[in-house]
Design an enzyme around this catalytic site. Structure first.
Site, PDB file in Angstrom:
ATOM      1  N   HIS A  39       0.847  -1.209   0.000  1.00 44.66           N
ATOM      2  CA  HIS A  39       0.000   0.000   0.000  1.00 44.66           C
ATOM      3  C   HIS A  39       0.876   1.250   0.000  1.00 44.66           C
ATOM      4  CE1 HIS A  39      -2.770  -2.910   2.224  1.00 44.66           C
ATOM      5  NE2 HIS A  39      -3.491  -2.535   1.194  1.00 44.66           N
ATOM      6  N   LYS A 152      -1.452  -7.216  -7.540  1.00 49.84           N
ATOM      7  CA  LYS A 152      -1.737  -8.509  -6.889  1.00 49.84           C
ATOM      8  C   LYS A 152      -3.199  -8.883  -7.150  1.00 49.84           C
ATOM      9  CE  LYS A 152      -2.362  -9.180  -2.486  1.00 49.84           C
ATOM     10  NZ  LYS A 152      -3.691  -9.827  -2.480  1.00 49.84           N
TER      11      LYS A 152
END
Ligand code: PAF
Length: 284
Positions: A39, A152
């Site tokens: 993140h 991802k």
């Protein structure tokens, strides 16, 4: 280090984003919290592309199935605020509760198309409808110039990119590479569920990608053989899917595999479901 300012209501978030856009460009990084270095890499990239980065922290109930991990999804808002500030986000929207995003009487949903059909779309009915609905709302509240998502969740990225184009949402959708642990495991908030023993088994997903890439590098072009090599490396895990698809439409590979063909993996390590993916021609 900048201090990230926290807003808890949709109204305040809208106002803060409006102010940010008046002062310059705005990048959005939507998350479900319990932030990790993946993140933070999205936030850092956002900070390179826009004057202000706004991160959101919301565990969106609409994208979880009844038997999924909504109630035990990890959270750490204080840690998230620190990590946001560290990476360069100056605004964080963490709705006070689901009612802030879906008030009483809420009844409007975004239904994605064919890209949301296979893989996670098939295994998690309604998942991408929930993702699209919340992301469309975050785009509408922020009216950000760009929004960043990790590869991802490659299928999620494709579905969101399509939604933004189809609905003319005006926010550029940017995908960023997967961030991995030193042993290759893709970073995920769900890795925190793994026991030490499960953590050591989880590297099998990375090994499966490696096995598929090695087969391709050795000249194998049959999708079936390449998938077979990946499945063998997932030995010991309960495989949810292990599929080779084209990277654009996510259709099953019918022709010979090429370097852009993408292996998609979902497997259970104990009770934890992990996903990963990668192109056959990428370095692994
Ligand atoms: O990838 C996630 O964390 C979520 O699916 C997202 C995009 C924040 C929507 O809830």
């Amino acid at each position: 280090m900048i201090q990230a300012s926290l807003v808890r209501t949709a109204r305040d978030f809208r106002r803060a984003c409006q102010e940010a856009r008046q002062a310059g460009t705005l990048a959005l990084v939507p998350t479900m919290g319990f932030l990790h270095a993946g993140h933070q890499s999205l936030i850092r990239e956002g900070a390179k592309r826009a004057k202000t980065v706004a991160a959101t922290v919301f565990v969106n109930p609409m994208q979880f199935g009844p038997a999924e991990d909504l109630s035990r999804y990890p959270s750490d808002l204080d840690g998230d605020l620190r990590k946001c500030a560290e990476a360069g986000a100056s605004l964080v929207f963490a709705p006070e509760g689901p009612g802030e995003m879906y008030p009483a009487g809420y009844q409007t949903y975004i239904e994605p198309g064919a890209l949301a059909g296979p893989l996670d779309g098939e295994r998690r009915p309604g998942h991408f409808r929930g993702v699209c609905t919340v992301v469309a709302k975050l785009f509408a509240l922020s009216r950000a110039d760009c929004a960043l998502f990790g590869e991802k969740d490659y299928q999620q990225l494709a579905v969101i990119r399509r939604m933004a184009a189809d609905l003319d949402l005006g926010t550029e959708v940017i995908g960023r590479p997967i961030v991995r642990e030193p042993d290759g495991l893709a970073l995920s908030s769900r890795n925190s569920y793994l026991s030490a023993e499960e953590r050591s088994k989880a590297v099998a997903l990375w090994n499966a990608l490696g096995a598929a890439r090695a087969a391709f590098a050795a000249g194998e072009r049959s999708g079936q053989q390449i998938v077979g090599a990946a499945r063998a490396a997932l030995d010991g895990l309960r495989i949810d899917y292990c599929d080779l698809r084209d990277p654009v439409e996510l259709l099953p590979l019918e022709q010979r595999a090429d370097p852009t063909s993408r292996l998609f993996l979902a497997a259970f390590v104990g009770k934890t479901r992990l996903i990963d993916n990668g192109a056959l021609g990428e370095a692994g």
